[in-house]
Design an enzyme around this catalytic site. Sequence first.
Site, PDB file in Angstrom:
ATOM      1  N   ILE A  50       0.864  -1.169   0.000  1.00  0.00           N
ATOM      2  CA  ILE A  50       0.000   0.000   0.000  1.00  0.00           C
ATOM      3  C   ILE A  50       0.906   1.226   0.000  1.00  0.00           C
ATOM      4  O   ILE A  50       2.065   1.151   0.388  1.00  0.00           O
ATOM      5  CB  ILE A  50      -0.976   0.016   1.203  1.00  0.00           C
ATOM      6  N   ASP A  51       0.375   2.337  -0.455  1.00  0.00           N
ATOM      7  CA  ASP A  51       1.185   3.541  -0.632  1.00  0.00           C
ATOM      8  C   ASP A  51       1.690   4.079   0.707  1.00  0.00           C
ATOM      9  O   ASP A  51       1.111   3.821   1.765  1.00  0.00           O
ATOM     10  CB  ASP A  51       0.376   4.631  -1.335  1.00  0.00           C
ATOM     11  N   LYS A  52       2.736   4.862   0.631  1.00  0.00           N
ATOM     12  CA  LYS A  52       3.349   5.455   1.817  1.00  0.00           C
ATOM     13  C   LYS A  52       2.317   6.143   2.710  1.00  0.00           C
ATOM     14  O   LYS A  52       2.293   5.945   3.923  1.00  0.00           O
ATOM     15  CB  LYS A  52       4.424   6.458   1.400  1.00  0.00           C
TER      16      LYS A  52
END
Length: 304
Positions: A137-139
């Site tokens: 998942i994105d930062k």
Amino acid sequence: MKNKQILESTIVNQSGRLDKILATDFSAFSRNQIKKLIDQDRVIVNGKPVLAKYLVQDGDHVVIKVPPVKKTELLPEKIPLDIVYEDDDLIVVNKPQGMVVHPSAGHSEHTLVNALLSHAPLSTINGEFRPGIVHRIDKDTSGLLMVAKNNFAHEHLSLDLKSHKTGRKYLAIVHGNFSEKRGTIKAPIDRDPKNRQKQAVVANGREAVTHFKVLESFSNYSLIEAVLETGRTHQIRVHMAYIGHPVAGDPLYGPRKTLPGRGQYLFASSLSLTQPHTGKELSFSAPLPDYFQKMLLKLRNLNE
């Protein structure tokens, strides 16, 4: 790439800014990376350094002097982890907003992988910099993701992902209100041809399907639940922006005027999977993080 690399190109039937043209011609580099090389006088046109805004001309000879990549060593780090579940095969971890999942060139520290390496052995299928990482998942997206501790588990979990047997639900605050309470977005996604830092809905992209339902409506915003049928990069962020309801706080796909915070209001709230050895179905959920709860409370108060 241990030694400095020299790339050359001759401009033919092209016009426009140098940084934009080179980012298209040399697709391994983003426009921002090209601009940094230009600013460092590593891009030479007709024997001389130029500015990023230089307008190319037919016949221009371009030389790019790419510096050697520094060797990156991946080290375990004692970083606290919010582990929701763990057995001999896998870990389910609740990732905080702001933490990068795995290292990349030039970014080898303080990632989820660094923290995991100090906790347990991880699978090696995904290579040196992404051990154990089955999906990411994105930062600035928080929430649940699964990590494989051995290669058998990694292969099993990856196959389940590809065959859509893994369940992933997200909560998101998005811009605007909906006339319908639920919907399905079927729109193919691939890299944005105009901006390599982004994904976009493109005609010949990879199949992407997102199901959503509206849980709560506020003035100018809505709380939705999104269920992934496929798992393309930035899928929910791209799909919601595509239908005119970008995720609030999203610096890449959303408007400048949005909810304050440290990134998009997107939370991986639920995860279901099959245990690789026993075949038992496992389901997990995580409570909304504080920053998300506080924003919902603020929106509810404004709604009264």
